[in-house]
Design an enzyme around this catalytic site. Structure first.
Site, PDB file in Angstrom:
ATOM      1  N   ASN A  95       1.014  -1.248   0.057  1.00  0.00           N
ATOM      2  CA  ASN A  95      -0.080   0.019   0.081  1.00  0.00           C
ATOM      3  C   ASN A  95       0.855   1.097   0.076  1.00  0.00           C
ATOM      4  O   ASN A  95       2.067   1.109   0.147  1.00  0.00           O
ATOM      5  CB  ASN A  95      -0.845  -0.022   1.348  1.00  0.00           C
ATOM      6  CG  ASN A  95      -1.707  -1.242   1.358  1.00  0.00           C
ATOM      7  OD1 ASN A  95      -2.547  -1.314   0.641  1.00  0.00           O
ATOM      8  ND2 ASN A  95      -1.571  -2.093   2.292  1.00  0.00           N
ATOM      9  N   ASP A 104       5.853  -7.556   2.846  1.00  0.00           N
ATOM     10  CA  ASP A 104       4.834  -6.999   3.603  1.00  0.00           C
ATOM     11  C   ASP A 104       4.197  -7.878   4.550  1.00  0.00           C
ATOM     12  O   ASP A 104       4.157  -9.010   4.324  1.00  0.00           O
ATOM     13  CB  ASP A 104       3.882  -6.255   2.714  1.00  0.00           C
ATOM     14  CG  ASP A 104       3.346  -4.883   3.164  1.00  0.00           C
ATOM     15  OD1 ASP A 104       2.969  -4.619   4.448  1.00  0.00           O
ATOM     16  OD2 ASP A 104       3.412  -3.736   2.724  1.00  0.00           O
ATOM     17  N   ASN A 129      11.410   0.491   2.128  1.00  0.00           N
ATOM     18  CA  ASN A 129      10.414   1.869   2.381  1.00  0.00           C
ATOM     19  C   ASN A 129       9.572   1.456   3.684  1.00  0.00           C
ATOM     20  O   ASN A 129       8.822   2.214   4.135  1.00  0.00           O
ATOM     21  CB  ASN A 129       9.407   1.475   1.124  1.00  0.00           C
ATOM     22  CG  ASN A 129       7.923   2.140   1.615  1.00  0.00           C
ATOM     23  OD1 ASN A 129       7.913   3.376   1.395  1.00  0.00           O
ATOM     24  ND2 ASN A 129       6.899   1.250   1.511  1.00  0.00           N
ATOM     25  N   TYR A 159      11.039   8.215  15.976  1.00  0.00           N
ATOM     26  CA  TYR A 159      11.071   8.418  14.822  1.00  0.00           C
ATOM     27  C   TYR A 159      11.946   8.985  14.301  1.00  0.00           C
ATOM     28  O   TYR A 159      12.531   8.440  13.149  1.00  0.00           O
ATOM     29  CB  TYR A 159       9.467   8.933  14.232  1.00  0.00           C
ATOM     30  CG  TYR A 159       9.416   8.845  12.815  1.00  0.00           C
ATOM     31  CD1 TYR A 159       9.037   7.729  12.340  1.00  0.00           C
ATOM     32  CD2 TYR A 159       9.255  10.009  12.220  1.00  0.00           C
ATOM     33  CE1 TYR A 159       9.090   7.798  10.734  1.00  0.00           C
ATOM     34  CE2 TYR A 159       9.228  10.292  10.830  1.00  0.00           C
ATOM     35  CZ  TYR A 159       9.134   9.012  10.189  1.00  0.00           C
ATOM     36  OH  TYR A 159       8.810   9.058   8.847  1.00  0.00           O
TER      37      TYR A 159
END
EC number: 1.1.1.311
Length: 249
Positions: free
Chosen positions: A17, A38, A89, A154
């Site tokens: 996605n 994924d 990613n 993060y």
């Protein structure tokens, strides 16, 4: 559109996605076959890639776990024979104030956002070296340069992504492998729409970006295709901000 990636094999983590899927589909348009790692199924991405006439493999894989990544790597090689392009990613980005941040949350963010890129590179760099050609693209974030609260964990991982990119580029340049990073702004995806980040959708672009609209995954695909191609053969160790002019350096 050009076929700059004709018959290359691209591995994309988090490709079911959002940004990962958009990059996967653009690479397929450019002529690449695709392998997606994924945790969730990727039927829509699979269908889109097959409709473009390219081969696709999707594997349920926890990219933070060495055993999962090793098994995924073996499946990719047994199916396609090689990996030419690696796009790291996959990532998570929960907003957690530092006072509430636990060590377990800190570790989990690093495992998914940083360790996964290391594990994937260890799985596929040996084959790239043997072939004398490879492209590694790491997704980082413009938050590294900004004042953003509740994001210590993060942003620390995004700094690590940039450092990993620069250091790995130094190790692999002699082998015909380039390593670069892409730093997006806040991107509208199904995941960010369902998160606390959605509160910034109407504010951040007008406040910080030269191009005052919210970024979408498609905005990143041209840069990714360029860095994956021979057009970028003398570019390595760089972090490209694709962010509507938020960060300028």
């Amino acid at each position: 559109m050009t076929q700059r990636l004709k018959d290359k094999l691209a591995v994309i983590t988090g490709g079911a996605n959002g940004i990962g899927r958009a990059i996967a589909e653009r690479f397929a348009v450019e002529g690449a076959d695709i392998a997606i790692a994924d945790l969730v199924p990727a039927p829509e991405a699979e269908a889109a890639i097959r409709n473009l006439g390219r081969r696709v493999l999707t594997v349920k894989c926890d990219v933070s776990q060495p055993g999962d990544v090793e098994a995924f790597g073996k499946q990719v090689i047994s199916t396609f024979g090689r990996c030419d392009i690696l796009v790291n990613n996959a990532g998570i980005y929960p907003l957690i104030p530092f006072d509430e941040l636990t060590f377990e949350q800190w570790k989990k963010t690093f495992e998914i956002n940083v360790d996964s890129g290391f594990l994937m590179a260890k799985a596929f760099v040996p084959g790239m070296k043997r072939n004398g050609w490879g492209r590694i693209i790491n997704l980082t974030s413009t938050t590294y340069w900004l004042k953003i609260e509740a994001y210590t964990h993060y942003i620390s991982t995004k700094a690590a992504n940039i450092g990993f990119t620069r250091a790995l580029a130094s190790d692999l340049g002699k082998d015909g492998i380039t390593v670069n990073a892409i730093a997006p702004s806040l991107v509208r995806t199904a995941t960010t729409e369902a998160s606390a980040l959605s509160a910034m959708f109407d504010v951040l672009p007008n406040m910080l970006q030269a191009i005052p609209r919210l970024q979408v995954p498609l905005d990143l695909t041209g840069a990714a295709a360029f860095l994956a191609s021979d057009d970028a053969s003398f570019i390595t160790g760089q972090t490209l901000a694709v962010d509507g002019g938020m960060v300028r350096h």
